[in-house]
Structures are given as C-alpha cells and as structure tokens.
Design an enzyme around this catalytic site. Sequence first.
Site, short mmCIF file in Angstrom:
data_model
loop_
_atom_site.label_atom_id
_atom_site.label_comp_id
_atom_site.label_asym_id
_atom_site.label_seq_id
_atom_site.Cartn_x
_atom_site.Cartn_y
_atom_site.Cartn_z
N GLY A 232 0.84 -1.20 0.00
CA GLY A 232 0.00 0.00 0.00
C GLY A 232 0.87 1.25 0.00
O GLY A 232 1.52 1.54 1.00
N CYS B 135 -3.33 9.74 4.76
CA CYS B 135 -2.13 9.75 3.93
C CYS B 135 -2.21 10.79 2.84
O CYS B 135 -3.24 10.95 2.19
CB CYS B 135 -2.04 8.36 3.32
N GLU C 89 3.53 14.38 4.10
CA GLU C 89 2.89 13.14 3.63
C GLU C 89 1.78 12.58 4.53
O GLU C 89 1.37 11.45 4.36
CB GLU C 89 3.96 12.08 3.37
P1 XMP Z 1 -6.30 3.51 6.47
O1 XMP Z 1 -6.87 3.83 5.15
O2 XMP Z 1 -6.81 2.24 7.02
O3 XMP Z 1 -4.73 3.30 6.21
O4 XMP Z 1 -6.40 4.64 7.43
C1 XMP Z 1 -3.81 3.01 7.23
C2 XMP Z 1 -2.42 3.05 6.67
O5 XMP Z 1 -2.08 4.35 6.18
C3 XMP Z 1 -0.67 4.46 6.10
N1 XMP Z 1 -0.24 5.73 6.70
C4 XMP Z 1 0.31 6.76 6.03
N2 XMP Z 1 0.64 6.87 4.73
N3 XMP Z 1 1.43 9.06 5.14
C5 XMP Z 1 1.23 8.01 4.31
O6 XMP Z 1 1.58 8.12 3.15
C6 XMP Z 1 1.10 9.02 6.47
O7 XMP Z 1 1.27 9.99 7.22
C7 XMP Z 1 0.54 7.79 6.92
N4 XMP Z 1 0.13 7.37 8.14
C8 XMP Z 1 -0.34 6.10 7.96
C9 XMP Z 1 -0.09 3.30 6.89
O8 XMP Z 1 0.38 2.36 5.95
C10 XMP Z 1 -1.30 2.80 7.66
O9 XMP Z 1 -1.20 1.47 8.06
#
Ligand code: XMP
Length: 493
Positions: free
Chosen positions: A304, A311, A429
Amino acid sequence: MDLLEAVRGCTFDDFLLAPQRGVVLRRDPRAIDLRTLFSRHLPLSRPLVSANMDTITRAAMAIVLAEEGGLGVIDRGYRSGDIQPQVQEVAAVKRTQHGIISDPHTIGPSQTIGEAIRKMRATRVGSLAVVDDRRRLAGLLTERDVRFVGVDLTVADRMTPRERLVVHVGPIALPDAAQLMAREKVKKLPLVDADGGLAGLVTARDLIQHQRHPFATRDGRGRLRVGAAIGAAGDYLERAAEAIRAGADVLVIDIAHGHSAVMERAIEAVRKRFGEVELVAGNVATGEGAAFLADRGVDAVKVGIGPGGGCATRLTTSFGIPQVEALVQCRLAVGDRVPLIADGGVKRDGSIAQALLFGADTVMLGSALAGTEETPGEIVMKPLLMGDAQKVVQVPFKVFRGMASIGAIRDRLDLEEAEPQELEAFGAEGIEVSVPARGSVRGVIADMLKHLCSSISYGGAESLADLRQRFWNAPDRYLVKLTPASRAESFQR
Ligand code: XMP
C-alpha cells in the site's frame, strides 16, 4: 482473463463482485472458517490487523484485536531513543492472559507479608507461589491471605501450605487442567516436577479468558500475540531487541518506501542480529517491490503506497499504485511464497473482502478503527451545527492522523535537534483529522466479520480460503467493472 490488465489503475470502488450460487447455511463468523496467515509462521483465525499508527494501536487496541482473532501492531511513534514506552505497550499485551504460566512470580516462606504485598503490586499479580531455597513448592499466597493482616507476619504464617493445595505433578494440557480444576473446585493449580520443584501455574482467570475468546491469537504459552513496528533507521535495532525481550511475536519494518536501499540494509541488519525472528517489511505497491522483499526472506510483505485515510503521499508526490492493482501485482509476483498484508484504503466493510480476493492474506486497518474507545488519545468536545434545527450541539471527537503528519512528527522528534530537511522530507505526507468518538472496537470488528461471511456466502464459497481460490481460478466469473453511473448506484447513499 488477464487479471492484471483488468485491474490496471483500479481500486476497490471500481468493482463489484458477481453473486454466485450460495452454499453456506448460516453467515455466522463462528461457523465459517476465516483462517489465514499474518506472516509465514503466524496464523490468524481472522484476517484483521490494526495499523501501526499512534492514534490507532497501543496495548488496548492490540489486546482486543488478538482476543478477536486478529493482530495489533504497536507503532513506533515515540521520540527516537525513547524505546521503553513502546516496549511497555508490548509487555502489557503479553501480560494480560496466560495459558500455563511457566515462570510464576515467587516468594520465600520466611519473607514478610509486607514484602509479599510489595511484590504483588510491582508485578500486578494476585498470587505468589511460595518456594524454598531449592525452588520446591512450599505453598501459595494470594491477595486474600495478605489482606487486613500485620505486615510483619511471615509468608509461612499466611500461605496455604502445599499439603492443603491441589497440585499436579508433571506436564499437563490446558483442557485437562481445566477439568481437574473444575472437579477439585480450585481457582489455582500449581504444577510441580517429580522432585517437587515449581514447574508452572494455571489460573481459573486465564482459563475463563480462553473460553471467552476461542478464536484468539495466542502464542505457545497461551499469551496474546502482538507485533511491534521498528522502522529502518536510528534506534531500530535497539528497538527490535527490546521489543523481542518484551515478547513481541513479530517485528514490522515500516517505512513509506519499502522497495529501497534503506530497507535492504535494515532487513540484512535485523536478520544478522536476530536470526529467524518473524519479520514483516513494507510498504511496497509493485510486483517488483514485493519480490524484492520476498527475495530477502521476509515473512510477510505490507502492500500500500498512498491509499491510507491519513495519507497525503499521492497528493504531494504523485507516486503510488491504486490499491487493487497493487495487490494483484504483488500477488502475481510472489505467488504463495509469502503472505501479503493489504495496508490502507478500507473505507467500507465490503473492501475487506475485495482486498482479500485481490491478493491479500490480511487487511490492515487505520481510519476504519479510528475514534473507537480502544484508540489512544483524549476525547475533545467540539461544537457542531445541526443543519436543519439550526442548533449547535457538543459532539465528542478523537484525533486520527497519518504517521507522517506534522503533528505526529512533532511529537516524535525533538524539534530543536531535528534537521530542517528532516521535517520537510516527512512533513508533507500525512494529514490530521478529527473523527467522532464511538464505542468499543469489538462492535466494529464483529460487523466486519459478519459482512465478510456474507461476502463468502454471495461468492458461492464455504470459507475464506475457498472464496479466494475460486476467485483466482476464474476471476472473470466475479469481476464487474463499474461505470461512473453504476458506481454511484452502488456506493452513493
Ligand atoms: P487507512 O486507510 O486504514 O490506512 O487509514 C492506514 C495506513 O495508512 C498508512 N499511513 C500513512 N501513509 N502518510 C502516508 O503516506 C502518512 O502519514 C501515513 N500514516 C499512515 C499506513 O500504511 C497505515 O497502516
């Protein structure tokens, strides 16, 4: 059908799945087999994992996930070098339940009740095995024995001596221990070896937990399993060492761009220092990226880049692969060499079934669990204007934020010491949002599992594994690609 071509550039809401002739009699998560693998040596009864984010998974969340048959991964969202707070969360999960306690806390018969009380408080256990200087069982001391009595009395004065205890000599299986304890009506069963040496302890409390959570994810000692994120730079090896010492069952190297030299170096270093430890790495979003990690011997790959709810990677960098294409690419690249974790982008329960069909073995959830009681963080009341009534009401909210959001980074870094480039590099990010506070995550998980069972029923399968097999045998029987109008018909309410 060329599945990869059919899903190019697509994500969950680009598809429906065509219903097939149903075979299950009841859409009941207790009756339908949802078993899967989190990583090569870590089986789960349910395919759900909570994300390693500092607004999602600390001990409270990880405990519920493991009790319900999934797994929680404790984030590393603490300041660099600040390892103990994460380790404490791991230890807290490992401490909540046991099977056979192989190393019960002990005390000597000539020690004082005051010392016993201090030990009970420090270890947070309600019963101590009393052992002599050769570690032979002399008795049992419980909280009831130390209540309302002088602290200068000795343990021997208050303990129940061995001859009045029900004790089992030799090894015993947990169900047999349960039977014995029911028959003898005891709450504690000490185990000894042939020489009378203390060999373990079984408690009724633990047995009740085992009955209450039959699908729970447990280790060989009956403790709940838990993962720990370690990163790939800075203190990550130290963090890994401490997490393992605290009992973490799996380490997760969690970096934004897992198909990278940084990752390669980190995997090598972890393997060199910790050998066969269960190791997950990510994130990647291409077949090449997944193969890169599988070739380096990791036990699962996290997939992902940019679908996550918190994100902003795609907004700020324009890099990423829509999550369905990413999953199909990765699955085709690694075959059945290694389990895949679909990480991010699940906004409705139906996407869980899709992620599992398009190649994932488990689904990692962040925003879908946000706001529940078990998430860390304070509840804040915010005024909300109720449109029709023109009334302002106070509504409880919790914060959900990306791990690369400014807020999360600020909490993690010592700003005075941080290189400005460091902040800039991360800074853009992740986003931070307020989400309505709601009840326990147990209800959320229960709904997800029921809906997954319904998907299995609609898909004409009898288990999760069966549904996945049927899909990969004949994806054209299932795939319905949506138009803007049919997408609106499906998902706009
Ligand atoms: P969902 O959609 O379930 O996704 O909220 C959770 C996942 O999002 C990722 N994640 C991030 N990706 N910047 C990113 O590009 C961020 O600040 C960030 N924080 C979380 C991470 O893989 C998580 O498990």
